[in-house]
Enzyme design. Structure first.
Site, PDB file in Angstrom:
ATOM      1  N   ASP A  29       0.826  -1.216   0.000  1.00  0.00           N
ATOM      2  CA  ASP A  29       0.000   0.000   0.000  1.00  0.00           C
ATOM      3  C   ASP A  29       0.857   1.262   0.000  1.00  0.00           C
ATOM      4  O   ASP A  29       1.986   1.258   0.470  1.00  0.00           O
ATOM      5  CB  ASP A  29      -0.915  -0.014   1.237  1.00  0.00           C
ATOM      6  N   ASN A  77     -10.885  -2.356  -5.830  1.00  0.00           N
ATOM      7  CA  ASN A  77     -10.088  -1.371  -6.566  1.00  0.00           C
ATOM      8  C   ASN A  77     -10.703  -0.944  -7.909  1.00  0.00           C
ATOM      9  O   ASN A  77     -10.291   0.051  -8.510  1.00  0.00           O
ATOM     10  CB  ASN A  77      -8.646  -1.870  -6.790  1.00  0.00           C
TER      11      ASN A  77
HETATM   12  C1  IPE Z   1      -5.494  -2.718  -0.514  1.00  0.00           C
HETATM   13  O1  IPE Z   1      -5.130  -1.398  -0.616  1.00  0.00           O
HETATM   14  C2  IPE Z   1      -5.471  -3.368  -1.869  1.00  0.00           C
HETATM   15  C3  IPE Z   1      -4.154  -3.570  -2.457  1.00  0.00           C
HETATM   16  C4  IPE Z   1      -3.002  -3.298  -1.899  1.00  0.00           C
HETATM   17  C5  IPE Z   1      -4.149  -4.159  -3.772  1.00  0.00           C
HETATM   18  P1  IPE Z   1      -6.233  -0.240  -0.774  1.00  0.00           P
HETATM   19  O2  IPE Z   1      -5.468   1.023  -0.865  1.00  0.00           O
HETATM   20  O3  IPE Z   1      -7.138  -0.553  -1.900  1.00  0.00           O
HETATM   21  O4  IPE Z   1      -7.047  -0.369   0.589  1.00  0.00           O
HETATM   22  P2  IPE Z   1      -7.916   0.710   1.350  1.00  0.00           P
HETATM   23  O5  IPE Z   1      -8.854   1.307   0.355  1.00  0.00           O
HETATM   24  O6  IPE Z   1      -6.978   1.737   1.904  1.00  0.00           O
HETATM   25  O7  IPE Z   1      -8.590  -0.064   2.434  1.00  0.00           O
HETATM   26  C1  IPE Z   2      -1.375   0.284  -3.470  1.00  0.00           C
HETATM   27  O1  IPE Z   2      -1.207   1.654  -3.478  1.00  0.00           O
HETATM   28  C2  IPE Z   2      -1.647  -0.272  -4.854  1.00  0.00           C
HETATM   29  C3  IPE Z   2      -3.044  -0.679  -5.078  1.00  0.00           C
HETATM   30  C4  IPE Z   2      -3.997  -0.658  -4.208  1.00  0.00           C
HETATM   31  C5  IPE Z   2      -3.372  -1.144  -6.406  1.00  0.00           C
HETATM   32  P1  IPE Z   2      -2.427   2.659  -3.480  1.00  0.00           P
HETATM   33  O2  IPE Z   2      -2.782   2.938  -4.902  1.00  0.00           O
HETATM   34  O3  IPE Z   2      -3.528   2.165  -2.644  1.00  0.00           O
HETATM   35  O4  IPE Z   2      -1.764   3.950  -2.856  1.00  0.00           O
HETATM   36  P2  IPE Z   2      -2.410   4.891  -1.769  1.00  0.00           P
HETATM   37  O5  IPE Z   2      -2.822   4.016  -0.618  1.00  0.00           O
HETATM   38  O6  IPE Z   2      -3.565   5.568  -2.412  1.00  0.00           O
HETATM   39  O7  IPE Z   2      -1.308   5.825  -1.388  1.00  0.00           O
HETATM   40 MG    MG Z   3      -4.035   2.379  -0.707  1.00  0.00          MG
END
Ligand code: IPE
Ligand code: IPE
Ligand code: MG
Length: 249
Positions: A29, A77
């Site tokens: 994340d 996502n």
């Molecule tokens: C979890 O991260 C999903 C992945 C790392 C693929 P998100 O960024 O989607 O999770 P939330 O929305 O903060 O819970």
């Molecule tokens: C994790 O990084 C990757 C996916 C969830 C696909 P994020 O895209 O969630 O990055 P933040 O959490 O918005 O910084």
């Molecule tokens: Mg995230």
């Protein structure tokens, strides 16, 4: 890690003295926040994140980790802007292709978990090619979670069991039976779950399998995660006492 002593400078512990978790799962994340902080588009963070995923796979294998599971794209996502979803799918396409030769060469066995039937046909095909090409490899088991949701996985497992006529006899409905119908069938549960970038939640990841995993959270964003960070997580894991509901050994 200090090159000369092999000791982790934060703790003085030598990684070779540590118990290595057999299965490490990671919620990668913080790609977007990492990029934004640098004045770059979120997709720049995803590109960098994909690079880190490749190196962490090698580091995990070097450390003797037997299974690595990475959360790449959740069932939730899809609710992101279309352009970001497309960018993520394109990165996954590239990743499947660049991994093919690398995983075959490094004895990595790849399994994609999640509901793949809704993914673009060409992506589904490259996933199948990658899985088939690495199926008989005996090194690290590498699971990539794509369009993965823990609840969705459990629903699909039950549907699969139902399709096999296994739900008619209540006595046949056991934890082992459900386990064996999950996407992760045959893979031991994660010993250690790592989530980067500060959030302390599991966001629908491996709901069934994380029942007794140890959790490790770091403020480091995924694009800046590296082998030293992985070693720190393993060191923290070594200070945990796993009781599984029982008493201190
Ligand atoms: C979890 O991260 C999903 C992945 C790392 C693929 P998100 O960024 O989607 O999770 P939330 O929305 O903060 O819970
Ligand atoms: C994790 O990084 C990757 C996916 C969830 C696909 P994020 O895209 O969630 O990055 P933040 O959490 O918005 O910084
Ligand atoms: Mg995230």
């Amino acid at each position: 890690m200090n090159f000369f002593t092999g000791k982790n400078k934060d703790s003085g512990t030598n990684i070779s003295e540590l118990r290595i978790p057999a299965h490490v799962a990671i919620i990668m994340d913080g790609n977007g926040r990492w990029a934004k902080k640098r004045g770059m588009p979120r997709t720049f963070g995803h590109t960098q994140g994909a690079r880190v995923a490749e190196t962490i796979l090698e580091d995990a294998s070097d450390l003797g980790i037997r299974y690595l599971t990475l959360y790449a794209f959740s069932t939730e996502n899809w609710s992101r802007p279309e352009a970001e979803v497309n960018a993520l799918m394109n990165l996954l396409r590239k990743y499947m292709q660049s991994s093919l030769e690398k995983c075959a060469r490094n004895n990595v066995r790849v399994r994609v978990i999640g509901e793949r039937s809704v993914l673009a046909k060409d992506l589904q095909e490259s996933i199948e090619v990658l899985e088939r090409a690495t199926a008989s490899n005996t090194g690290i088991g590498f699971q990539i979670a794509i369009n993965y949701g823990g609840r969705d996985e459990i629903v699909r497992a039950i549907k699969r069991a139902s399709g096999e006529g296994l739900l008619t006899d209540p006595a046949a409905i056991t934890e082992d039976m459900i386990n064996g119908h999950l996407d992760t069938a045959g893979i031991p549960d994660p010993d250690l779950l790592i989530r980067t970038c500060g959030e302390q939640r599991i966001s629908n990841f491996l709901l069934w399998q994380l029942a007794y995993s140890e959790f490790y959270f770091t403020d480091k964003a995924w694009p800046e995660f590296d082998k030293a960070e992985l070693e720190k997580a393993i060191e923290a894991y070594n200070h945990r006492e796993r009781r599984y509901g029982g008493l201190k050994a």
